[in-house]
Design an enzyme around this catalytic site. Sequence first.
Site, PDB file in Angstrom:
ATOM      1  N   LYS A 133      33.699  -9.310  41.007  1.00 32.43           N
ATOM      2  CA  LYS A 133      33.215 -10.179  42.081  1.00 32.43           C
ATOM      3  C   LYS A 133      34.335 -11.051  42.637  1.00 32.43           C
ATOM      4  CE  LYS A 133      29.735 -13.679  43.166  1.00 32.43           C
ATOM      5  NZ  LYS A 133      28.590 -14.450  42.656  1.00 32.43           N
ATOM      6  N   GLU A 170      40.468  -8.924  32.568  1.00 33.66           N
ATOM      7  CA  GLU A 170      40.321  -7.591  31.987  1.00 33.66           C
ATOM      8  C   GLU A 170      40.399  -6.510  33.061  1.00 33.66           C
ATOM      9  OE1 GLU A 170      37.688 -10.349  29.411  1.00 33.66           O
ATOM     10  OE2 GLU A 170      38.217 -10.120  31.532  1.00 33.66           O
ATOM     11  N   GLY A 230      26.973 -11.932  38.904  1.00 39.16           N
ATOM     12  CA  GLY A 230      27.540 -10.716  38.326  1.00 39.16           C
ATOM     13  C   GLY A 230      26.543  -9.894  37.546  1.00 39.16           C
ATOM     14  N   ARG A 231      25.687 -10.545  36.755  1.00 38.00           N
ATOM     15  CA  ARG A 231      24.739  -9.798  35.938  1.00 38.00           C
ATOM     16  C   ARG A 231      23.539  -9.304  36.740  1.00 38.00           C
ATOM     17  NH1 ARG A 231      25.340 -14.922  34.456  1.00 38.00           N
ATOM     18  NH2 ARG A 231      23.631 -16.430  34.440  1.00 38.00           N
ATOM     19  N   GLU A 264      23.268 -14.583  28.569  1.00 39.00           N
ATOM     20  CA  GLU A 264      24.144 -15.301  29.493  1.00 39.00           C
ATOM     21  C   GLU A 264      23.342 -16.226  30.397  1.00 39.00           C
ATOM     22  OE1 GLU A 264      28.216 -13.827  30.956  1.00 39.00           O
ATOM     23  OE2 GLU A 264      26.850 -13.276  32.574  1.00 39.00           O
ATOM     24  N   HIS A 282      15.741   3.298  10.864  1.00 39.35           N
ATOM     25  CA  HIS A 282      16.569   3.594   9.695  1.00 39.35           C
ATOM     26  C   HIS A 282      17.720   2.599   9.568  1.00 39.35           C
ATOM     27  CE1 HIS A 282      14.764   7.597   8.765  1.00 39.35           C
ATOM     28  NE2 HIS A 282      14.426   7.515  10.045  1.00 39.35           N
ATOM     29  N   LYS A 304      37.607 -18.818  28.758  1.00 37.49           N
ATOM     30  CA  LYS A 304      38.550 -18.103  29.617  1.00 37.49           C
ATOM     31  C   LYS A 304      39.704 -19.004  30.033  1.00 37.49           C
ATOM     32  CE  LYS A 304      35.076 -14.971  31.627  1.00 37.49           C
ATOM     33  NZ  LYS A 304      34.389 -14.590  32.898  1.00 37.49           N
TER      34      LYS A 304
END
Length: 534
Positions: free
Chosen positions: A193, A199, A252-253, A338, A369, A497
């Site tokens: 964005k 990253e 963003g999400r 978030e 399991h 950050k």
Amino acid sequence: MTSQQPTADVQPDTPHILALTSLPEWAAFESAAKAAPIHVNSLRLINAAGIDLDISGQSSSPALEEATEALLAARQFDAMRDRLLSGGIANVTEERAAWHTALRTPAPIDEVAAERQRLNEFVRLADSERRWRNIVHIGIGGSDWGVRLAVNAFGYAGTWRQVHFVANIDGHAIQGGLSGLDPHDTLIVLASKSFTTAETLQNGQRALEWLQASGVQNPYEQVVAITARPDVAKAWGVPDAHIFKLWDWVGGRFSLWSAVSLTTALAVSADVVAGMLAGAAAMDAHFAQAPIAQNAPIQMAIAGIVNRSVLDYGSLNIAPYDFRLASLVPYIQQLEMESLGKSVNEAGDAVGVPTGPAVWGMPGTDAQHTFFQWLHQGTDGAPVDFIVCEQADHGWPEHHQSLLANCLAQREALLKGKTYEQALAECLQLGLPREKAAWLAKHKEHEGGRPSNLIVLPRLSPYTLGALLAMYEHKVFVQGIIWGINPFDQWGVEYGKVLAKGIVAELAGQAAIDPGHDTSTAHWVAKFGASLKA
């Protein structure tokens, strides 16, 4: 087609920013929730945009229903919902809209429609020319999880394009993402964005260098950027025709519904993207129009409030009984944690009750399991969202029969439990001596009464997946209203950050070690810095 833009309204002086615990409506809700049982022999079913939501496994009573309506009214829910859906300022700490619903409406605003058309034309041209048999999608968080989910859900059996996802800053991620690909037939998709995400840009730089080192003549022609900062992407070198726009009013999400889904369209078709948009739009309409008692996102939110803030369950388990939905768990994990990982309300005061639970899980039957023992007999337990498709898309009905049976059985065991008397009778029927049967029965006893939802999709289609994701989005929004928190910011992780930028410079020897570091951090900055120089 409408040209409506997000409204630049100001926040009203409304009660939704008051401390929740100061409201008499909360006291009444809490009291009703504590007294409300789970009715194991009562069916509570809601149909929303083609999805069946069974909330029979949640606390309910007429008093709780009445208290719910009063609490929502005290929080001015109708006005806040209208604000969200009309593009008002829903993200108050950043003073902007959270208008992701505008991306999936059948008649979007002009600029959204234009970007949608550009994306479809880009995909049509690439498909007609059979270009880019490989795609490396580079993004992180909201720029990754939704696309990864859609591609895995509808491309699980393989597509003619190979897609690699690269998110982590770890160099092994980009190394593995590029490994084995033909650079001359690979498209690099950068989704960020801000186009400043560390990253994404570092991984993108490595991918660009990989193209250049392989002799690709015009490497930037094989790079696409999806961002709210086209100017920054252009300065980075991406050509205008390969830049697709986001907007500052899309978190963003919540960006799956935007051009971030370019990779989805290239991998599993633009029809999949269109179907997901249609399903989400149908859920938006349901959320806007359905009465409270039959409104799926509201009822999911209320159950979550009861379980977290009243019954003190610390987590929520997501159990999709569909192999193709493995990536649904981290998607919802990010969406909820978030958004709801907050401890102060919009006024900056302590919320006063536990908020967003930890979200975790994996597909059934693997989950059975792995951790279902803890769900059944652990001291804490957790509410569970069981998600299953009524119809499968493979040719082995006996497999789907077993899958459905396991889903229903695990949910029933959590709900009904097993009394000591039942366990004792079971042990005696096995022929055990009474003393041993009495001992073993204590180990087999299940408490039961553990809350759950059962979410049934008729089958996994782009439409139903879109509706499912929108249902969770609106659930989170409703919970934010009740708790009085802003579900559209994430200041906590932003702080980390900022600290990371300083430590990067220290590790590189470009800055002295900050004397303000705690002792442990200072030790490891010095040690790692020395290792990097060695």
